[in-house]
Design an enzyme around this catalytic site. Structure first.
Site, PDB file in Angstrom:
ATOM      1  N   PRO A   1       0.260  -2.919  -0.629  1.00 24.44           N
ATOM      2  CG  PRO A   1      -0.459  -4.824  -1.777  1.00 24.44           C
ATOM      3  CD  PRO A   1       0.681  -3.846  -1.670  1.00 24.44           C
ATOM      4  CB  CYS A   2       0.996  -5.053   3.778  1.00 22.42           C
ATOM      5  SG  CYS A   2       1.867  -3.540   4.247  1.00 22.42           S
ATOM      6  CE  LYS A   3       0.649  -2.346   8.467  1.00 19.64           C
ATOM      7  NZ  LYS A   3       0.593  -3.328   9.493  1.00 19.64           N
TER       8      LYS A   3
END
Length: 135
Positions: A78-80
């Site tokens: 989910p980092c982006k």
């Protein structure tokens, strides 16, 4: 919910259980993929990389323990997610539309379908920004 992926002919058809959880660190949804081959046997998490676009497989797909089962499961990291979702919302605003928060999950799934195009999602509505946003 089960989704079917069109695997390369040598691999046959695959079925996926998709789970969406909330990632507290990144404050976004996170998609988990647990797959089965055409005989119903669980796929190794690494096999799932074959159904992900190559440009994303090495960057955004990770294998981590599922938060509810503890089983190593492939997920779209989910980092982006928040950056992509914000870009969509900003584009709607530029077009004069008011984004609808109640449809954010549909937008998230549309984003996921661009990462994993081999999975056929059952969209029951058009998710074009113009139709999802209020004017």
């Amino acid at each position: 919910e089960m989704m079917v992926a069109e695997a390369p002919p040598s691999l046959g058809s695959r079925t996926y259980d998709l789970t969406i959880t909330y990632d507290k660190y990144y404050m976004t949804p996170r998609l988990w993929l647990f797959g089965y081959d055409e005989s119903g046997r669980p796929l190794k998490p690494q096999d799932i990389f074959e159904d992900v676009l190559t440009q994303y497989a090495s960057k955004t797909v990770t294998v981590d323990p599922h938060p509810c089962t503890g089983i190593p499961t492939a997920s779209i990291h989910p980092c982006k997610h928040s950056q992509v979702m914000k870009k969509v919302v900003d584009q709607w605003i530029e077009e004069g539309a008011e984004p609808r928060h109640d449809l954010s999950l549909f937008v998230f799934l549309k984003f996921m379908s661009s990462v994993i195009p081999t999975i056929n999602y059952d969209f029951t509505m058009d998710i074009d920004g113009q139709k999802l946003a209020r004017r």
